[in-house]
Design a protein around this motif. Structure first.
Motif, mmCIF file in Angstrom:
data_model
loop_
_atom_site.group_PDB
_atom_site.id
_atom_site.type_symbol
_atom_site.label_atom_id
_atom_site.label_comp_id
_atom_site.label_asym_id
_atom_site.label_seq_id
_atom_site.Cartn_x
_atom_site.Cartn_y
_atom_site.Cartn_z
ATOM 1 N N VAL A 14 0.864 -1.089 0.056
ATOM 2 C CA VAL A 14 -0.256 0.108 -0.064
ATOM 3 C C VAL A 14 1.057 1.051 0.169
ATOM 4 N N TYR A 15 0.445 2.180 -0.661
ATOM 5 C CA TYR A 15 1.410 3.379 -0.597
ATOM 6 C C TYR A 15 0.513 4.504 -0.996
ATOM 7 N N ASP A 16 1.439 5.699 -1.073
ATOM 8 C CA ASP A 16 0.690 6.660 -0.131
ATOM 9 C C ASP A 16 0.586 7.392 -1.325
ATOM 10 N N THR A 17 -0.459 7.991 -1.823
ATOM 11 C CA THR A 17 -0.479 8.764 -3.784
ATOM 12 C C THR A 17 -0.326 10.568 -3.087
ATOM 13 N N LEU A 18 0.124 10.637 -1.937
ATOM 14 C CA LEU A 18 0.471 12.572 -1.694
ATOM 15 C C LEU A 18 -1.002 13.237 -2.965
ATOM 16 N N ASP A 19 -0.456 14.142 -3.783
ATOM 17 C CA ASP A 19 -1.529 15.117 -4.194
ATOM 18 C C ASP A 19 -1.767 14.293 -5.445
ATOM 19 N N HIS A 20 -1.246 13.066 -6.336
ATOM 20 C CA HIS A 20 -0.939 12.748 -7.323
ATOM 21 C C HIS A 20 -2.567 12.028 -7.895
ATOM 22 N N GLN A 21 -3.235 12.552 -8.745
ATOM 23 C CA GLN A 21 -4.539 12.062 -9.573
ATOM 24 C C GLN A 21 -4.111 10.740 -10.678
ATOM 25 N N ILE A 22 -4.264 9.722 -10.402
ATOM 26 C CA ILE A 22 -3.640 8.591 -10.397
ATOM 27 C C ILE A 22 -4.761 8.511 -11.420
ATOM 28 N N TYR B 141 0.863 14.811 -13.249
ATOM 29 C CA TYR B 141 2.323 16.088 -12.981
ATOM 30 C C TYR B 141 2.762 14.829 -14.514
ATOM 31 N N GLY B 142 2.173 14.370 -15.091
ATOM 32 C CA GLY B 142 3.260 13.113 -16.164
ATOM 33 C C GLY B 142 3.752 11.532 -15.506
#
Length: 283
Positions: free
Chosen positions: A168-176, A195-196
């Motif tokens: 399980v990862y923390d996606t921070l502020d990424h919108q995957i 962010y690319g």
């Protein structure tokens, strides 16, 4: 293929009777609409005129393109199935999610859309809901090359199952929005966000197989700086004692008085000379 529950079989039977298709054809369309996340379907069944495609909004393509009666029946069936799926909790995904794998030969496979989840229409698959239950229902899921993904946008978490372990990862502020696996030498997993393209290894690990990940080592605090060495203080030198020149007036006055005493015979010439030498020595 996922198995239907008794409730799911009953729905298929009702749809079959009302729309005039066999239960096999209705089941085929049910999974086609499910795989299209409730908004589209790609199907191939003799009762639907062979291969075709349906999309919400009025687009319908059939192999028997001039059979308008069949078009109306297929369109009606698809819309009703889409409504049934939309009312099933955790069945359809609201987000856009794609995953693909690439190899040196350029091969590619993509998966997207919904999964049976906790729906009452399907028998739970032991391989479903493999992520930690406290994350709730995922926003999107995907899989390729024996690696499975589940993205939880609300919790800002990403679960990845690989090699029998669940990370399980923390996606921070990424919108995957999707994943890509680069194969061969230096293989890695990357994902796309606002962010690319970003490497999965850049995300902080929250847990592995339900166990919290060890915190990142904290850099030791810098040793306290030694107090600065005391700087030597310099006091301005005391002003020099006034030289004899500062008392010239007194010396000359004394000489005048001494001369008066000599003229009056009070001091002798020897005494005058000795005293005069003493007074002049002060200058």
């Amino acid at each position: 293929m996922q198995q239907l529950t008794p409730a799911g079989q009953q729905i298929v039977q009702d749809l079959s009777q009302r729309h005039g298709f066999s239960q096999d054809a209705v089941t085929h369309m049910l999974f086609a609409v499910l795989n299209g996340n409730g908004g589209m379907a790609q199907f191939s069944h003799p009762e639907f005129g062979g291969s075709g495609q349906w999309m919400q909004g009025g687009m319908l393509m059939l192999g028997d393109m001039f059979n308008h009666n069949l078009k109306g029946r297929v369109d009606s069936l698809c819309y009703e199935i889409a409504g049934i799926l939309a009312n099933q909790p955790g069945l359809l995904q609201s987000g856009s999610f794609q995953s693909q794998s690439q190899s040196g030969g350029g091969g590619q496979r993509q998966t997207a859309g919904g999964h049976p989840g906790q729906s009452s229409l399907f028998v739970p698959d032991p391989e479903d809901n493999w992520w930690p239950t406290d994350l709730g229902p995922p926003s999107a899921t995907g899989s390729q090359n024996n690696v499975r993904y589940a993205y939880f946008s609300g919790a800002r978490r990403l679960a990845v199952k690989t090699g029998g372990s669940v990370w399980v990862y923390d996606t921070l502020d990424h919108q995957i929005g999707g994943f890509s696996q680069q194969q061969g030498m230096g293989s890695s997993i990357i994902f796309s966000s606002q962010y690319g393209t970003v490497s999965l290894s850049s995300l902080p690990v929250v847990s592995r197989d339900g166990r919290p990940a060890a915190p990142s080592p904290v850099a030791p605090a810098a040793p306290p700086m030694a107090p600065p060495a005391p700087q030597p203080s310099f006091e301005p030198p005391a002003p020099p004692a006034p030289s004899g020149g500062a008392n010239q007036h007194d010396v000359f006055a004394s000489l005048e008085r001494l001369g008066d005493l000599k003229a009056k015979g009070i001091v002798t010439d020897e005494e005058f000379a000795a005293k005069k030498a003493e007074l002049l020595g002060r200058l």
